[in-house]
Design a protein around this motif. Structure first.
Motif, PDB file in Angstrom:
ATOM      1  N   ASP A  83      25.216  29.570   5.880  1.00  0.00           N
ATOM      2  CA  ASP A  83      24.717  29.129   6.786  1.00  0.00           C
ATOM      3  C   ASP A  83      25.176  27.802   7.055  1.00  0.00           C
ATOM      4  O   ASP A  83      25.584  27.268   7.823  1.00  0.00           O
ATOM      5  CB  ASP A  83      23.230  29.228   6.944  1.00  0.00           C
ATOM      6  CG  ASP A  83      22.674  30.729   7.051  1.00  0.00           C
ATOM      7  OD1 ASP A  83      23.496  31.472   7.546  1.00  0.00           O
ATOM      8  OD2 ASP A  83      21.604  31.160   6.380  1.00  0.00           O
ATOM      9  N   ALA A  84      24.995  26.948   5.623  1.00  0.00           N
ATOM     10  CA  ALA A  84      25.464  25.638   5.558  1.00  0.00           C
ATOM     11  C   ALA A  84      26.525  25.629   4.454  1.00  0.00           C
ATOM     12  O   ALA A  84      26.449  26.125   3.559  1.00  0.00           O
ATOM     13  CB  ALA A  84      24.366  24.714   5.371  1.00  0.00           C
ATOM     14  N   VAL A  85      27.480  24.739   4.974  1.00  0.00           N
ATOM     15  CA  VAL A  85      28.653  24.670   3.727  1.00  0.00           C
ATOM     16  C   VAL A  85      28.380  23.454   3.099  1.00  0.00           C
ATOM     17  O   VAL A  85      28.318  22.332   3.476  1.00  0.00           O
ATOM     18  CB  VAL A  85      29.865  24.576   4.493  1.00  0.00           C
ATOM     19  CG1 VAL A  85      31.071  24.387   3.597  1.00  0.00           C
ATOM     20  CG2 VAL A  85      30.191  26.037   5.446  1.00  0.00           C
ATOM     21  N   GLU A  86      28.405  23.485   1.626  1.00  0.00           N
ATOM     22  CA  GLU A  86      28.424  22.224   0.703  1.00  0.00           C
ATOM     23  C   GLU A  86      29.923  22.244  -0.073  1.00  0.00           C
ATOM     24  O   GLU A  86      30.346  23.218  -0.680  1.00  0.00           O
ATOM     25  CB  GLU A  86      27.497  22.448  -0.285  1.00  0.00           C
ATOM     26  CG  GLU A  86      25.904  22.707   0.549  1.00  0.00           C
ATOM     27  CD  GLU A  86      24.762  22.959  -0.726  1.00  0.00           C
ATOM     28  OE1 GLU A  86      25.082  22.149  -1.622  1.00  0.00           O
ATOM     29  OE2 GLU A  86      23.952  23.920  -0.546  1.00  0.00           O
ATOM     30  N   VAL A  87      30.378  21.124  -0.087  1.00  0.00           N
ATOM     31  CA  VAL A  87      31.591  21.154  -0.945  1.00  0.00           C
ATOM     32  C   VAL A  87      31.395  19.786  -1.734  1.00  0.00           C
ATOM     33  O   VAL A  87      31.022  18.814  -1.541  1.00  0.00           O
ATOM     34  CB  VAL A  87      32.760  20.500   0.342  1.00  0.00           C
ATOM     35  CG1 VAL A  87      33.930  20.080  -0.396  1.00  0.00           C
ATOM     36  CG2 VAL A  87      32.923  21.372   1.391  1.00  0.00           C
ATOM     37  N   GLY A  88      31.936  20.022  -2.867  1.00  0.00           N
ATOM     38  CA  GLY A  88      31.871  19.106  -4.014  1.00  0.00           C
ATOM     39  C   GLY A  88      33.013  18.189  -4.149  1.00  0.00           C
ATOM     40  O   GLY A  88      33.890  18.296  -3.374  1.00  0.00           O
ATOM     41  N   ALA A  89      32.910  17.197  -4.825  1.00  0.00           N
ATOM     42  CA  ALA A  89      33.864  16.095  -5.114  1.00  0.00           C
ATOM     43  C   ALA A  89      34.087  15.884  -6.631  1.00  0.00           C
ATOM     44  O   ALA A  89      33.522  15.047  -7.117  1.00  0.00           O
ATOM     45  CB  ALA A  89      33.597  14.901  -4.056  1.00  0.00           C
ATOM     46  N   PRO A  90      34.468  16.593  -7.549  1.00  0.00           N
ATOM     47  CA  PRO A  90      35.225  17.907  -7.182  1.00  0.00           C
ATOM     48  C   PRO A  90      34.451  19.329  -7.218  1.00  0.00           C
ATOM     49  O   PRO A  90      34.828  20.206  -6.970  1.00  0.00           O
ATOM     50  CB  PRO A  90      36.431  18.026  -8.038  1.00  0.00           C
ATOM     51  CG  PRO A  90      36.120  17.375  -9.466  1.00  0.00           C
ATOM     52  CD  PRO A  90      34.829  16.024  -8.910  1.00  0.00           C
ATOM     53  N   TYR A  91      33.185  18.966  -8.182  1.00  0.00           N
ATOM     54  CA  TYR A  91      32.208  19.900  -8.242  1.00  0.00           C
ATOM     55  C   TYR A  91      31.018  19.821  -7.838  1.00  0.00           C
ATOM     56  O   TYR A  91      30.385  18.386  -7.508  1.00  0.00           O
ATOM     57  CB  TYR A  91      31.975  20.412  -9.878  1.00  0.00           C
ATOM     58  CG  TYR A  91      33.266  20.595 -10.483  1.00  0.00           C
ATOM     59  CD1 TYR A  91      34.142  21.818 -10.224  1.00  0.00           C
ATOM     60  CD2 TYR A  91      33.946  19.690 -11.408  1.00  0.00           C
ATOM     61  CE1 TYR A  91      35.236  22.171 -10.887  1.00  0.00           C
ATOM     62  CE2 TYR A  91      35.167  19.970 -12.066  1.00  0.00           C
ATOM     63  CZ  TYR A  91      35.862  20.969 -11.697  1.00  0.00           C
ATOM     64  OH  TYR A  91      37.033  21.219 -12.325  1.00  0.00           O
ATOM     65  N   LEU A  92      30.090  20.756  -7.407  1.00  0.00           N
ATOM     66  CA  LEU A  92      28.908  20.535  -7.067  1.00  0.00           C
ATOM     67  C   LEU A  92      27.884  20.343  -7.983  1.00  0.00           C
ATOM     68  O   LEU A  92      27.947  20.930  -8.928  1.00  0.00           O
ATOM     69  CB  LEU A  92      28.344  21.749  -5.989  1.00  0.00           C
ATOM     70  CG  LEU A  92      29.040  22.169  -4.708  1.00  0.00           C
ATOM     71  CD1 LEU A  92      28.630  23.383  -4.253  1.00  0.00           C
ATOM     72  CD2 LEU A  92      28.530  20.998  -3.894  1.00  0.00           C
ATOM     73  N   ASP A  93      27.048  19.394  -7.853  1.00  0.00           N
ATOM     74  CA  ASP A  93      25.840  19.337  -8.960  1.00  0.00           C
ATOM     75  C   ASP A  93      24.896  20.143  -8.733  1.00  0.00           C
ATOM     76  O   ASP A  93      24.424  20.603  -7.516  1.00  0.00           O
ATOM     77  CB  ASP A  93      25.450  17.806  -8.967  1.00  0.00           C
ATOM     78  CG  ASP A  93      26.351  16.730  -9.013  1.00  0.00           C
ATOM     79  OD1 ASP A  93      27.236  16.925  -9.963  1.00  0.00           O
ATOM     80  OD2 ASP A  93      26.161  15.588  -8.438  1.00  0.00           O
ATOM     81  N   ASN A  94      24.018  20.869  -9.844  1.00  0.00           N
ATOM     82  CA  ASN A  94      23.261  21.641  -9.774  1.00  0.00           C
ATOM     83  C   ASN A  94      23.420  23.022  -9.150  1.00  0.00           C
ATOM     84  O   ASN A  94      22.600  23.609  -8.485  1.00  0.00           O
ATOM     85  CB  ASN A  94      21.900  21.133  -9.029  1.00  0.00           C
ATOM     86  CG  ASN A  94      21.567  19.927  -9.845  1.00  0.00           C
ATOM     87  OD1 ASN A  94      21.486  19.775 -10.907  1.00  0.00           O
ATOM     88  ND2 ASN A  94      21.143  18.881  -9.188  1.00  0.00           N
ATOM     89  N   ALA A  95      24.674  23.466  -9.436  1.00  0.00           N
ATOM     90  CA  ALA A  95      25.150  24.662  -8.629  1.00  0.00           C
ATOM     91  C   ALA A  95      25.877  25.505  -9.849  1.00  0.00           C
ATOM     92  O   ALA A  95      26.628  24.980 -10.490  1.00  0.00           O
ATOM     93  CB  ALA A  95      26.013  24.588  -7.480  1.00  0.00           C
ATOM     94  N   ASN A  96      25.627  26.690  -9.810  1.00  0.00           N
ATOM     95  CA  ASN A  96      26.260  27.491 -10.735  1.00  0.00           C
ATOM     96  C   ASN A  96      26.240  29.142 -10.154  1.00  0.00           C
ATOM     97  O   ASN A  96      25.730  29.521  -9.508  1.00  0.00           O
ATOM     98  CB  ASN A  96      25.775  27.578 -12.190  1.00  0.00           C
ATOM     99  CG  ASN A  96      24.245  27.918 -12.335  1.00  0.00           C
ATOM    100  OD1 ASN A  96      23.757  28.833 -11.326  1.00  0.00           O
ATOM    101  ND2 ASN A  96      23.389  27.265 -13.024  1.00  0.00           N
TER     102      ASN A  96
END
Length: 101
Positions: free
Chosen positions: A44-57
């Protein structure tokens, strides 16, 4: 929901319950593995990391290990009557995506 992860120097687009082959991981079949290098989460919502997302696995289960088909590497040097033939089989791990957190 989907995610783009990085493992073994390659990037994969994964969804829940998907089965993929990645470069060999040091884990026993049946073990759970957590992949922390999440580059992007979509849905629904796109999240992009710089370079990786924090607290995502991404939580995965190791299905099995194997080796791919043989790739033949052949070198020939002209006018020298010289040649070299090599074979290579890449090791891989089959994983099943259980959850995207």
């Amino acid at each position: 929901m989907y995610a783009i992860i990085e493992t073994g120097g390659k990037q994969y687009r994964v969804e829940q319950d998907q089965v993929i082959r990645v470069d060999r991981l040091e884990a026993e079949p049946g073990a759970e593995v957590t992949l922390d290098k999440v580059l992007m989460k979509g849905g629904d919502a796109v999240e992009v990391g710089a370079p990786y997302l924090d607290n995502a696995n991404v939580t995965c289960e190791v299905v099995d290990h194997g080796r791919g088909k043989k790739v033949v590497v052949f070198h020939k040097w002209r006018r020298n009557d010289s040649r070299k033939k090599q074979g290579h089989r890449q090791s891989y791990t089959t994983i099943k995506i259980k959850a995207i957190n």
